[in-house]
Motif scaffolding. Structure first.
Motif, PDB file in Angstrom:
ATOM      1  N   UNK A 147       0.798  -1.233   0.000  1.00 36.26           N
ATOM      2  CA  UNK A 147       0.000   0.000   0.000  1.00 36.26           C
ATOM      3  C   UNK A 147       0.827   1.278   0.000  1.00 36.26           C
ATOM      4  N   UNK A 148       2.099   1.176   0.402  1.00 37.41           N
ATOM      5  CA  UNK A 148       2.922   2.389   0.497  1.00 37.41           C
ATOM      6  C   UNK A 148       4.044   2.424  -0.542  1.00 37.41           C
ATOM      7  N   UNK A 149       4.189   1.333  -1.281  1.00 42.23           N
ATOM      8  CA  UNK A 149       5.282   1.277  -2.242  1.00 42.23           C
ATOM      9  C   UNK A 149       4.831   0.672  -3.587  1.00 42.23           C
ATOM     10  N   UNK A 150       4.429  -0.590  -3.583  1.00 40.87           N
ATOM     11  CA  UNK A 150       4.186  -1.296  -4.851  1.00 40.87           C
ATOM     12  C   UNK A 150       2.998  -0.730  -5.640  1.00 40.87           C
ATOM     13  N   UNK A 151       1.836  -0.636  -4.990  1.00 41.23           N
ATOM     14  CA  UNK A 151       0.661  -0.122  -5.708  1.00 41.23           C
ATOM     15  C   UNK A 151       0.821   1.344  -6.115  1.00 41.23           C
TER      16      UNK A 151
END
Ligand SMILES: [Fe+2]
Length: 239
Positions: free
Chosen positions: A224-228
């Motif tokens: 939620x804080x990096x990949x998406x």
């Protein structure tokens, strides 16, 4: 980490009032692991924050970028806005009076907190019909979802992306909003978590506490804080 929702563009809404506050916010963010930030001032909010993607916006953005460089901040700034949805939102996006996140096909959108579900659904579908993929800002704060969080399933089936706020997840907005965010997270409906920071006293930009919480409670911090967020910002998202 990537912060997809932050009111750091100075002097345009209820976020940072001055460049000095914006710098303080950026230092806080950098110290706690943020390396990319999408500036998302309120826009298209009738009678309150009627910001558009005009020369004023572009000048403020350039000024902030220059200030970051002068202060040796490493955070990369990206253009965006938090668009208040009105009936003519598609036309304004098509004319580039309003912009998506990083000029992709993904606009960050918000509604009045008391808006009826049917209107939200209709307008989100209208955006999708015009090949936008809306990212709905902090739905856990909207009255309709606090009473009936299961209605979110309908929006997810349509392909709506969901962003929850740090303050909601951590309980700073109260128990009922936290419960709603928790419901969405447990159903796997959340795509992005962001600070929605407005300053350096309350609603602040640090993401490390949120990262630890999302990791410990849901195992979703990296998603939620990096990949998406990274996937959303890549230009070829939706045709
Ligand atoms: Fe916001």
């Amino acid at each position: 980490m990537i912060d997809l929702h932050i009111h750091i563009l100075p002097g345009v809404d209820d976020g940072a009032k001055t460049v000095y506050t914006a710098l303080q916010m950026a230092e806080m963010a950098e110290d706690t692991g943020t390396d990319i930030m999408v500036v998302t001032p309120h826009a298209n909010m009738p009678g309150i924050y009627e910001n558009t993607y005009d020369d004023h916006y572009k000048e403020k953005f350039r000024l902030l970028e220059r200030t970051f460089q002068e202060q040796h901040l490493q955070i990369q700034l990206i253009q965006g806005m938090e668009i208040f949805v009105t009936d003519d939102v598609v036309e304004k996006l098509d004319r580039h009076e309003l912009i998506t996140l990083n000029h992709t096909r993904v606009p960050l959108v918000e509604f009045d907190f008391n808006e009826h579900f049917d209107y939200m659904q209709t307008m989100l579908q209208t955006l999708i019909d015009h090949h936008y993929q809306p990212l709905l800002a902090h739905p856990e704060r909207y009255r309709t979802f606090r009473y009936e969080p299961e209605k979110m399933a309908l929006l997810k089936q349509m392909g709506v992306l969901i962003q929850v706020n740090k303050s909601s997840v951590l309980g700073h907005f109260g128990r009922s909003i936290q419960k709603c965010a928790d419901f969405f997270l447990n159903h796997g409906w959340v795509d992005v978590a962001a600070s929605d920071a407005h300053g350096v006293r309350s609603r602040t930009p640090e993401l490390d506490d949120l990262y630890y919480y999302l990791d410990a409670e849901y195992g979703l911090a990296e998603t939620l804080l990096e990949d998406n967020p990274r996937r959303i910002l890549s230009p070829a998202k939706v045709k």
